[in-house]
Scaffold this motif. Sequence first.
Motif, PDB file in Angstrom:
ATOM      1  N   CYS A   1       0.468  -2.988  -8.442  1.00  0.00           N
ATOM      2  CA  CYS A   1      -0.691  -3.247  -9.299  1.00  0.00           C
ATOM      3  C   CYS A   1      -1.770  -2.169  -9.084  1.00  0.00           C
ATOM      4  O   CYS A   1      -1.623  -1.278  -8.261  1.00  0.00           O
ATOM      5  CB  CYS A   1      -1.235  -4.647  -9.038  1.00  0.00           C
TER       6      CYS A   1
ATOM      7  N   THR B   1       1.348  -7.135  -5.749  1.00  0.00           N
ATOM      8  CA  THR B   1       0.586  -7.765  -6.827  1.00  0.00           C
ATOM      9  C   THR B   1      -0.898  -7.927  -6.504  1.00  0.00           C
ATOM     10  O   THR B   1      -1.659  -8.371  -7.347  1.00  0.00           O
ATOM     11  CB  THR B   1       1.186  -9.156  -7.153  1.00  0.00           C
ATOM     12  N   GLU B   2      -1.273  -7.581  -5.264  1.00  0.00           N
ATOM     13  CA  GLU B   2      -2.683  -7.689  -4.866  1.00  0.00           C
ATOM     14  C   GLU B   2      -3.214  -6.314  -4.472  1.00  0.00           C
ATOM     15  O   GLU B   2      -2.594  -5.630  -3.652  1.00  0.00           O
ATOM     16  CB  GLU B   2      -2.819  -8.604  -3.642  1.00  0.00           C
TER      17      GLU B   2
ATOM     18  N   ASP C   1       0.563  -5.922   4.418  1.00  0.00           N
ATOM     19  CA  ASP C   1      -0.811  -5.459   4.267  1.00  0.00           C
ATOM     20  C   ASP C   1      -1.198  -4.735   5.559  1.00  0.00           C
ATOM     21  O   ASP C   1      -0.681  -5.033   6.637  1.00  0.00           O
ATOM     22  CB  ASP C   1      -1.752  -6.617   3.970  1.00  0.00           C
TER      23      ASP C   1
END
Lengths: 340, 340, 340
Positions: free
Chosen positions: B282, B298-299, C311
């Motif tokens: 994204c 997606t983040e 992340d």
Amino acid sequence: MTVSSFSAAELAERFGLALRGDGDLRIEGVATLARAGVGQLAFLANSRYRAQLADSQASLVVLRADDAEAAPGAVLIAKDPYTAFAKMAALFDNKPVREPGVHPSAVIDPSARIAPSAHIGPFVAIGAHSTVGDGCIVGPGCVIGDHCEVGDGSELIARVTLVTRARLGKRVLVHPGAVIGADGFGLAMDSGHWIKVPQLGGVVIGDDCEIGANTTIDRGALDDTVLEEDVRLDNQIQIGHNVRIGAHTAMAGCSAAAGSARIGRYCLIGGAAGVLGHLEICDRVVVTAMSLVTSSITEPGEYSSGTPLTDNRTWRKNAARFKQLDVLARRVLAADKETR
Amino acid sequence: MTVSSFSAAELAERFGLALRGDGDLRIEGVATLARAGVGQLAFLANSRYRAQLADSQASLVVLRADDAEAAPGAVLIAKDPYTAFAKMAALFDNKPVREPGVHPSAVIDPSARIAPSAHIGPFVAIGAHSTVGDGCIVGPGCVIGDHCEVGDGSELIARVTLVTRARLGKRVLVHPGAVIGADGFGLAMDSGHWIKVPQLGGVVIGDDCEIGANTTIDRGALDDTVLEEDVRLDNQIQIGHNVRIGAHTAMAGCSAAAGSARIGRYCLIGGAAGVLGHLEICDRVVVTAMSLVTSSITEPGEYSSGTPLTDNRTWRKNAARFKQLDVLARRVLAADKETR
Amino acid sequence: MTVSSFSAAELAERFGLALRGDGDLRIEGVATLARAGVGQLAFLANSRYRAQLADSQASLVVLRADDAEAAPGAVLIAKDPYTAFAKMAALFDNKPVREPGVHPSAVIDPSARIAPSAHIGPFVAIGAHSTVGDGCIVGPGCVIGDHCEVGDGSELIARVTLVTRARLGKRVLVHPGAVIGADGFGLAMDSGHWIKVPQLGGVVIGDDCEIGANTTIDRGALDDTVLEEDVRLDNQIQIGHNVRIGAHTAMAGCSAAAGSARIGRYCLIGGAAGVLGHLEICDRVVVTAMSLVTSSITEPGEYSSGTPLTDNRTWRKNAARFKQLDVLARRVLAADKETR
């Protein structure tokens, strides 16, 4: 092709090696121990391959004193057989002679200065205020931009690009497809669009450097990108702007140094290894293949990152656990505390 | 080379910056804080280097308001000193002028259309049905194949190849050795032999994109490979067929996106990072250097993989344990259960 | 461009496929299921995309028997729809015809032999004792050095370099920027300076190989570097000296094999994966993307290294624990012992 031919005794004398065996043996080429035939010189540098001596058809083998016993035929004794072999093999490298002169198809700016002893091949373009020194070879399809220098005895094999302000020392060898002196990757964000930071520096390549095929070395943003003398770069290496690489450092294929990294002298950077920008690596550091240097290194030695290869099924299970590693570690440390 | 020269007051006005100090100071070049001398402009973007201000010989420094106190001489105040510096530095980038016209050595298909204001250098080949727009520069040794377009104001510096159906927008800058529009890597196995899947798509590069030296962008299999506007690719990047990269995304050297990957807008892909095929990333994602993106993201945020660098001896011990990680984790979790 | 046109019945017969639907349908192109329109052929190879059939405007779809029910229009039934599609799509790949003959700008050594049916484009240089076979295409800007061979039906698209002793088999396809036969990276240390180990071998490329854009394949030090038949290399791959790659092996973009590595037949090497020097990989091995092969592989199967992407915050915590992995493992194993 002319055939080079030397007697075993000539080789021994020329390279200061002790000969055991027939000094009149004629040597007309070099090969591996396994493939060498009559008239060929081979080498044994790693004693692990000593067993190959017995079956080798080589007329002459250069090796260490303590391997000499195992050799059935004539030998040259060297402290460093690989280096001795490299020097002798050069005698049998029948490189074509490139005649001095400029090919009629070449396009050369009137302000460029080309030494009369240099060879400029077909389809070469040379820009303004650039110089090519004595005995240089600039092969077919090379492009030399403005304000570049090619030092005496250097060779650009073919299709090399020196973009702008690339200055090569003496006896620099550059392989096809290399691009030296392109813009560094300098960007600044301005209201949601990138603007380009002008790249006003150059590239300085020291004497006796070698630059591999399709390797790229960007020019500096303000100061220069610098390779000191005798730096050896393999193929497809990327050197960012303002990097400095110390003398005698060698980098293997596909490795990279990001902008403003400083690598010391006598370092060995493994294949596909990376060095992040603005870091400093001291002298005599070895970085193993595909490792990523994420902070400066101040002690000589060997450094690594990554995980070992396993079958994919095992890897999947272990890799999934890597995601829980901190949680697992906390439990281990907590349990450890409890039991004390 | 003509020397550009501006007064400090002129720079302040031209770029909308507040000036503290002598407006008549002449600025004739740019340099780093450490190297700048009289008549040169430097910048301070990172307050960590504030201490360098005291010793800098720069005549003028562009910096943030809260660093201004520490500067002994004249300063320009900017909210974003790096961007302001980039714009001012462009004034001192004395690029050579390339005159309009086609070099007599160039070989151009009769069906190609070249704008009269374009510059076509020596040893350029341009194929059938291709077009080169107003003010373009096509440097020495470039090859433009069939059905390609080079939009107004674009520059192919030297030895760039546009293979087939590569369509560049306006003001696109392509560095030497880049190959745009080669066949995507499409293969199908047929009775133990590979057969080639025809690559019938093209490549579309948006306005204001920059493509680094020796970067490769394959054309699509059926649809096109697409870079939206203002995408910035560093050197030696590999973009597979049918990849789509969103506007304003920047990718650092040696990174790669495999076939049909989709990368969003305003992403930053670190050096040597990889994106597997058919994944979607994204907008506003940062991938750190040498990380591998193995599933869609997606983040927005920063993502990483890999292990930290250590000395090789420590690494070997830890890496060996990585192979046992799942087994170790099971023991930890089992022990944990027992003690509850 | 001429438009190719075939009826559905002609395609069915030509490729031995069963047709369901109107045999008179005219097919004039190919496209994806999602984009195809009237007169176009599409394919469905992966049943996951079966839902796209309902909305597809394709006139004809090649698919597996068990997907045929879901197709609203005409279909061709194939055991391997992707391979069948690849073959049919080739009919619609309107490649330009390159006329036999040598462009007047080409510079060819008198000792080189060029087949009269070969096409030699502009700005091509061909060296001494090299040969170009029947029907070959040597595109613009290619450089072929001394003692090279280009086998019948091979194509060097543009700006390819065959440096020295590069021998290509029949129907070899080489993409722009590839460099085949440059010096291997052979160095020996001599009193603190590097000396170059002469690279006296060559490169042998088998029939039907494909070499991607900006890929580099070095020539051997003494013996040859060898690619057996039907090896497929994507872009920006680095093949070191004396590597041997078995028939039908495919390597994805940015992968690399270091000197003297041996890769078996029918292997698949993922993007940016690496193989260390002197290792051996048996037949039918799959190495996943960005994995590093650090020891020989003797069993067919899939192999991986690396860690999964997370992340950055999570990654930092886990990566820090990787440095303690051996210590943690010792504690787990010790605790385990105690509780038994």
